[in-house]
Write a protein that holds these residues in place. Structure first.
Motif, short mmCIF file in Angstrom:
data_model
loop_
_atom_site.label_atom_id
_atom_site.label_comp_id
_atom_site.label_asym_id
_atom_site.label_seq_id
_atom_site.Cartn_x
_atom_site.Cartn_y
_atom_site.Cartn_z
N ILE A 1 8.37 4.46 -3.82
CA ILE A 1 8.53 5.00 -5.17
C ILE A 1 8.50 3.88 -6.23
O ILE A 1 7.84 3.99 -7.24
CB ILE A 1 9.85 5.81 -5.28
CG1 ILE A 1 9.77 7.02 -4.35
CG2 ILE A 1 10.11 6.26 -6.70
CD1 ILE A 1 11.11 7.66 -4.02
N THR A 2 9.18 2.75 -5.92
CA THR A 2 9.32 1.69 -6.93
C THR A 2 8.02 0.93 -7.19
O THR A 2 7.82 0.39 -8.27
CB THR A 2 10.41 0.68 -6.50
OG1 THR A 2 10.24 0.41 -5.11
CG2 THR A 2 11.79 1.25 -6.75
N THR A 3 7.13 0.88 -6.20
CA THR A 3 5.88 0.13 -6.40
C THR A 3 4.69 1.05 -6.68
O THR A 3 3.64 0.61 -7.14
CB THR A 3 5.54 -0.74 -5.17
OG1 THR A 3 5.41 0.14 -4.03
CG2 THR A 3 6.60 -1.78 -4.89
N GLY A 4 4.80 2.31 -6.30
CA GLY A 4 3.70 3.25 -6.47
C GLY A 4 2.58 3.06 -5.48
O GLY A 4 1.46 3.50 -5.70
N VAL A 5 2.90 2.38 -4.38
CA VAL A 5 1.87 2.07 -3.37
C VAL A 5 2.17 2.81 -2.08
O VAL A 5 3.34 2.97 -1.71
CB VAL A 5 1.83 0.54 -3.12
CG1 VAL A 5 0.96 0.20 -1.92
CG2 VAL A 5 1.33 -0.18 -4.37
N TYR A 6 1.10 3.28 -1.41
CA TYR A 6 1.34 3.87 -0.08
C TYR A 6 0.63 3.05 1.01
O TYR A 6 -0.37 2.40 0.75
CB TYR A 6 0.94 5.34 -0.03
CG TYR A 6 -0.53 5.63 0.02
CD1 TYR A 6 -1.16 5.90 1.25
CD2 TYR A 6 -1.30 5.68 -1.14
CE1 TYR A 6 -2.51 6.19 1.29
CE2 TYR A 6 -2.64 5.96 -1.10
CZ TYR A 6 -3.25 6.22 0.13
OH TYR A 6 -4.58 6.50 0.18
N CYS A 7 1.21 3.10 2.22
CA CYS A 7 0.81 2.19 3.32
C CYS A 7 0.68 2.91 4.65
O CYS A 7 1.21 4.00 4.84
CB CYS A 7 1.89 1.11 3.52
SG CYS A 7 1.87 -0.18 2.30
N ARG A 8 0.02 2.21 5.58
CA ARG A 8 0.08 2.65 6.99
C ARG A 8 1.42 2.18 7.55
O ARG A 8 1.94 1.14 7.12
CB ARG A 8 -0.99 1.93 7.82
CG ARG A 8 -2.41 2.19 7.42
CD ARG A 8 -3.30 1.22 8.23
NE ARG A 8 -4.65 1.19 7.69
CZ ARG A 8 -5.60 2.04 8.07
NH1 ARG A 8 -5.33 2.97 8.96
NH2 ARG A 8 -6.80 1.95 7.55
N PRO A 9 1.95 2.86 8.56
CA PRO A 9 3.21 2.41 9.16
C PRO A 9 3.14 0.96 9.65
O PRO A 9 4.13 0.24 9.61
CB PRO A 9 3.40 3.37 10.34
CG PRO A 9 2.64 4.60 9.97
CD PRO A 9 1.49 4.14 9.12
N SER A 10 1.96 0.53 10.07
CA SER A 10 1.86 -0.81 10.66
C SER A 10 1.79 -1.91 9.61
O SER A 10 1.75 -3.09 9.94
CB SER A 10 0.62 -0.89 11.54
OG SER A 10 -0.54 -0.83 10.74
N CYS A 11 1.72 -1.55 8.34
CA CYS A 11 1.56 -2.57 7.30
C CYS A 11 2.68 -3.59 7.37
O CYS A 11 3.85 -3.25 7.56
CB CYS A 11 1.56 -1.92 5.91
SG CYS A 11 1.21 -3.12 4.60
N ALA B 1 -0.82 11.64 -0.45
CA ALA B 1 -0.16 10.52 -1.10
C ALA B 1 -0.79 10.25 -2.46
O ALA B 1 -0.09 10.00 -3.45
CB ALA B 1 -0.24 9.28 -0.22
N GLU B 2 -2.14 10.35 -2.50
CA GLU B 2 -2.83 10.06 -3.76
C GLU B 2 -2.60 11.14 -4.80
O GLU B 2 -2.46 10.84 -5.99
CB GLU B 2 -4.31 9.81 -3.48
CG GLU B 2 -4.46 8.48 -2.73
CD GLU B 2 -5.87 7.94 -2.69
OE1 GLU B 2 -6.08 7.05 -1.86
OE2 GLU B 2 -6.73 8.37 -3.47
N SER B 3 -2.55 12.40 -4.32
CA SER B 3 -2.30 13.45 -5.33
C SER B 3 -0.86 13.40 -5.82
O SER B 3 -0.56 13.92 -6.90
CB SER B 3 -2.67 14.86 -4.82
OG SER B 3 -2.62 14.94 -3.45
N ALA B 4 0.02 12.75 -5.07
CA ALA B 4 1.40 12.56 -5.55
C ALA B 4 1.49 11.36 -6.48
O ALA B 4 2.58 11.00 -6.95
CB ALA B 4 2.34 12.39 -4.37
N GLY B 5 0.34 10.70 -6.72
CA GLY B 5 0.31 9.62 -7.70
C GLY B 5 0.36 8.21 -7.13
O GLY B 5 0.46 7.24 -7.89
N TYR B 6 0.30 8.06 -5.83
CA TYR B 6 0.36 6.72 -5.23
C TYR B 6 -1.05 6.14 -5.08
O TYR B 6 -2.03 6.87 -4.91
CB TYR B 6 1.03 6.79 -3.86
CG TYR B 6 2.51 7.11 -3.96
CD1 TYR B 6 2.96 8.41 -3.73
CD2 TYR B 6 3.43 6.13 -4.30
CE1 TYR B 6 4.31 8.71 -3.83
CE2 TYR B 6 4.78 6.42 -4.40
CZ TYR B 6 5.22 7.71 -4.16
OH TYR B 6 6.54 8.01 -4.26
#
Ligand SMILES: [Zn+2]
Length: 353
Positions: free
Chosen positions: A32-42, A61-66
């Motif tokens: 939430i704080t960075t606005g970025v989404y990742c793979r679990p392995s990141c 994730a993208e439609s939620a704004g990430y």
């Protein structure tokens, strides 16, 4: 199923904490704080658990704004697949074209810049486009050999052109994988044929990549055993008449060696042996080198004994001219196939040069 295994927040959080690659594809996590989404392995810095949201797909994730993380590129999957397909397509083009294609043209045909094409090709296929192309040529060469009236014709038809030197540069890339060799050539098909030359009987064996063995002997009945001993797990069979031209070419070479052996070789050996054999192939007919000189040439001046042993384990008589290495005092020195054969080979080369 993957998604079931990572269906609870608890399991998902644990996967994120452990950068568990097994969880990739099952879900994505967003911060939430960075606005970025990742793979679990990141391997990005672990976020605060309270700031994490989970999604099943990138789209969610993208439609939620990430936005997608630049490190683990969660949405890159289809792109990777696309790139792989481009490279596979390039391989097919090379397989189907008899003549060689320039790297630029090939890259353009699959819509990649030459630089990226070369880099991606190497990464995905494991060899450079050039190496891949020459391997394809070698395969065509052996296919053509059976239906061609001469080796020269087969060389032409494989797209090598008239020059044997072009051939020569490429043959080093044709070696059997060391791992395969260590397993006694398991899964490799080897064909052999016998002929006579001025040194007695000679046996020539080849894989689809090139000649892997040339040995002399006095008894044609026991010579095939050498192939079985060298490649215990290979599928070995005696060649039909299609092998005749290859045999003739080898015998011609033994009887009047040109500077370099023109046919592709399938060379196996340790890195050290290969270094020694490469030096040997630079010694011209009529010339010789001492074991000490060879050792110096490979930058290991003290390895004289190891050089002698590498010469003794050569299994491509005359094609890898270990007979041109003599002792420092000018004496003939040892030879895997007998000193008498070595002496006669050296004499015949002296006469011809
Ligand atoms: Zn990431």
């Amino acid at each position: 199923m993957k998604s079931e295994k990572f269906s609870t927040d608890k399991a998902r959080w644990q996967a994120v904490r452990e950068s568990n690659a097994d969880a990739d594809g099952a879900f994505y996590y967003a911060v939430i704080t960075t606005g970025v989404y990742c793979r679990p392995s990141c391997n990005a810095k672990l976020p605060n658990r309270d700031n994490v949201e989970y999604f099943t797909t990138c789209d969610d994730a993208e439609s939620a704004g990430y936005r997608a993380c630049r490190k683990c590129r969660p949405a890159a999957t289809s792109k990777v697949v696309e790139t792989e397909q481009k490279i596979i397509h390039a391989c097919r083009i090379m397989e189907e074209n008899e003549s060689s294609i320039k790297l630029d043209e090939l890259a353009a045909q699959v819509n990649l810049s030459p630089y990226h094409f070369h880099r991606l090709f190497k990464k995905i296929v494991g060899v450079t486009p050039k190496q891949y192309a020459s391997r394809q040529q070698a395969l065509r060469f052996f296919k053509n050999l059976k239906s061609s009236s001469s080796v020269t014709e087969a060389i032409y038809r494989a797209g090598y052109g008239s020059s044997g030197t072009a051939y020569d540069k490429k043959r080093d890339q044709l070696a059997m994988k060391p791992s395969v060799y260590r397993k006694g050539a398991e899964g490799v098909t080897i064909t052999y044929g016998l002929a006579t030359c001025f040194l007695g009987w000679v046996i020539v064996a080849a894989t689809d990549r090139g000649i892997c063995l040339i040995e002399f002997g006095d008894d044609p009945d026991t010579l095939p055993e050498l192939v079985h001993t060298r490649f215990p797990n290979a599928q070995i069979s005696k060649a039909d008449s299609g092998f005749k031209t290859l045999l003739e070419e080898v015998v011609d070479f033994i009887e009047s060696p040109k500077d370099t052996f023109q046919l592709p070789l399938d060379i196996q050996g340790t890195a050290f042996q290969q270094q020694v054999w490469t030096v040997l192939r630079q010694i011209k007919p009529g010339e010789s080198m001492s074991y000490t000189e060879v050792a110096e040439r490979i930058g290991k001046p003290k390895a004289v004994r190891a050089v002698a042993s590498a010469c003794a384990s050569n299994k491509l008589a005359v094609a890898v001219p270990c007979h041109r290495v003599v002792s420092k005092t000018g004496k003939t020195g040892g030879y895997r196939w007998g000193t008498e054969r070595k002496r006669r080979l050296l004499e015949s080369e002296q006469d011809q040069s």
